[in-house]
Design an enzyme around this catalytic site. Structure first.
Site, PDB file in Angstrom:
ATOM      1  NE  ARG A  36      -3.747   0.204   2.195  1.00  0.00           N
ATOM      2  CZ  ARG A  36      -4.359   0.859   3.180  1.00  0.00           C
ATOM      3  NH1 ARG A  36      -4.160   0.472   4.430  1.00  0.00           N
ATOM      4  NH2 ARG A  36      -5.106   1.903   2.939  1.00  0.00           N
ATOM      5  CE1 TYR A 141      -5.057 -13.010   9.937  1.00  0.00           C
ATOM      6  CE2 TYR A 141      -4.891 -14.608  11.717  1.00  0.00           C
ATOM      7  CZ  TYR A 141      -4.449 -14.102  10.513  1.00  0.00           C
ATOM      8  OH  TYR A 141      -3.392 -14.707   9.873  1.00  0.00           O
TER       9      TYR A 141
END
Length: 351
Positions: A36, A141
């Protein structure tokens, strides 16, 4: 043979080691990293693209422009960070994976997807957790990893996408900082041992979890991806195992090298996450289907970690500035081919 590879989340704890191994095996120009953030100065010699995996159009553009045929999809939020940002965890981990699988379907790509022991939950057998078992995770998660496994199986069965996956345990690496996971203690503790000679652990001393040295994890991924298609029988995610140890056992092993090292225990919210996971994993299916075997036991892990970090410490030259940082390493040891409390388990450290 694979020609052009894209690694998403390439600067994470696993990606940092995997990229080096892929570059050794397939050539630097055939391995494109992505993340990113813009790349650092040191990485400008290597192919790199800024990529948010939730941006499906940009992902597709990169794949087509660079004729990518294989994606190692490592981008994602880990367990502790996922609990702090559950919405973002779902978006990155699920929508990002869906984008990868969609482009793999349309462009006929091969995909690696890392799942995790976080798929297991309070009702999963804690010892020798079987390949097919209860998966009722208590974290966002873990929920994304179970969902991800099912998505992989669906795309494999419905669309013929060759996506392969491993349920990885905690990864211990000297090549990158911890990434916000519940097993981060097993990396942080080495830096603390070498610098301060003391460590405050966020888990209880008796907490036992499955772990794996990064060199073994990288080798497992490469061997899985290079296995003959006919050998891949599991399309959710293979259990893989190496060692299982408690925090106290890790401390004791470090003290064999650094007798003055001490550890304090101040459990935080990550203790509940660890308590919901398993102690040991049965990976006989991976060993039977494509020949998985681990190399590093607890003693070997500790010895190699301390040696590598001592070398890094000397290179930095100033003990006060010694810290976790990314550094490329030579993975020459790799072959050129080829929520219930988990009570202390009465087991040896090596599975």
């Amino acid at each position: 043979m694979m020609n052009n590879i894209l690694v998403t989340g390439s600067r994470g704890q696993l990606g940092s080691d995997l990229v080096v191994a892929l570059q050794r095996r397939y050539g630097t120009t055939h391995v494109m990293e992505s993340g990113r953030s813009p790349r650092s100065e040191e990485s400008k010699l290597f192919p790199y693209k800024v990529l948010d995996v939730t941006d499906g159009r940009r992902l597709e553009k990169i794949v087509k422009r660079h004729q990518i045929d294989t994606i190692y999809h490592l981008a994602g939020l880990l367990s502790a960070k996922g609990e702090r940002e559950p919405d973002r965890c779902w978006d990155v981990n699920i929508n990002g994976l869906k984008n990868v699988l969609e482009v793999a379907k349309s462009e006929r790509l091969k995909v690696f997807y890392p799942s995790s022991i976080a798929v297991f939950g309070a009702h999963t057998p804690k010892l020798d957790t079987p390949q097919i078992t209860v998966t009722e995770p208590s974290t966002m998660y873990g929920i994304t990893k179970v969902t991800g496994e099912l998505l992989c199986q669906y795309y494999a069965q419905r669309f013929g996408v060759d996506v392969r996956s491993l349920r990885l345990p905690g990864i211990i690496s000297y090549n990158a900082p911890p990434g916000g996971g519940t097993t981060d203690f097993a990396v942080e503790i080495f830096y603390a041992a070498l610098q301060q000679r003391t460590y405050t652990c966020f888990l209880r001393p008796e907490t036992r979890l499955p772990m794996m040295y990064a060199l073994d994890a990288v080798r497992a991924i490469l061997e899985l991806m290079e296995a003959d298609l006919s050998a891949i029988k599991v399309r959710t995610s293979y259990n893989v195992a190496a060692v299982s140890f408690s925090v106290a056992e890790l401390v004791a092993e470090i003290q064999k090298h650094l007798p003055e090292f001490t550890c304090e225990y101040k459990p935080d919210f990550r203790q509940a996450i660890a308590d919901s996971w398993v102690c040991t994993v049965d990976d006989s299916k991976a060993r039977a289907d494509w020949g998985w075997q681990h190399t590093y036991d607890l003693s070997a892990i500790v010895g190699d970690m301390l040696a590598k970090l001592e070398s890094l410490k000397r290179e930095q030259g100033n003990n006060s500035n010694f810290k976790i940082q990314h550094s490329k390493v030579n993975l020459s040891q790799l072959p050129s081919t080829g929520a219930q409390q988990c009570a202390p388990c009465s087991l040896n450290s090596v599975m």
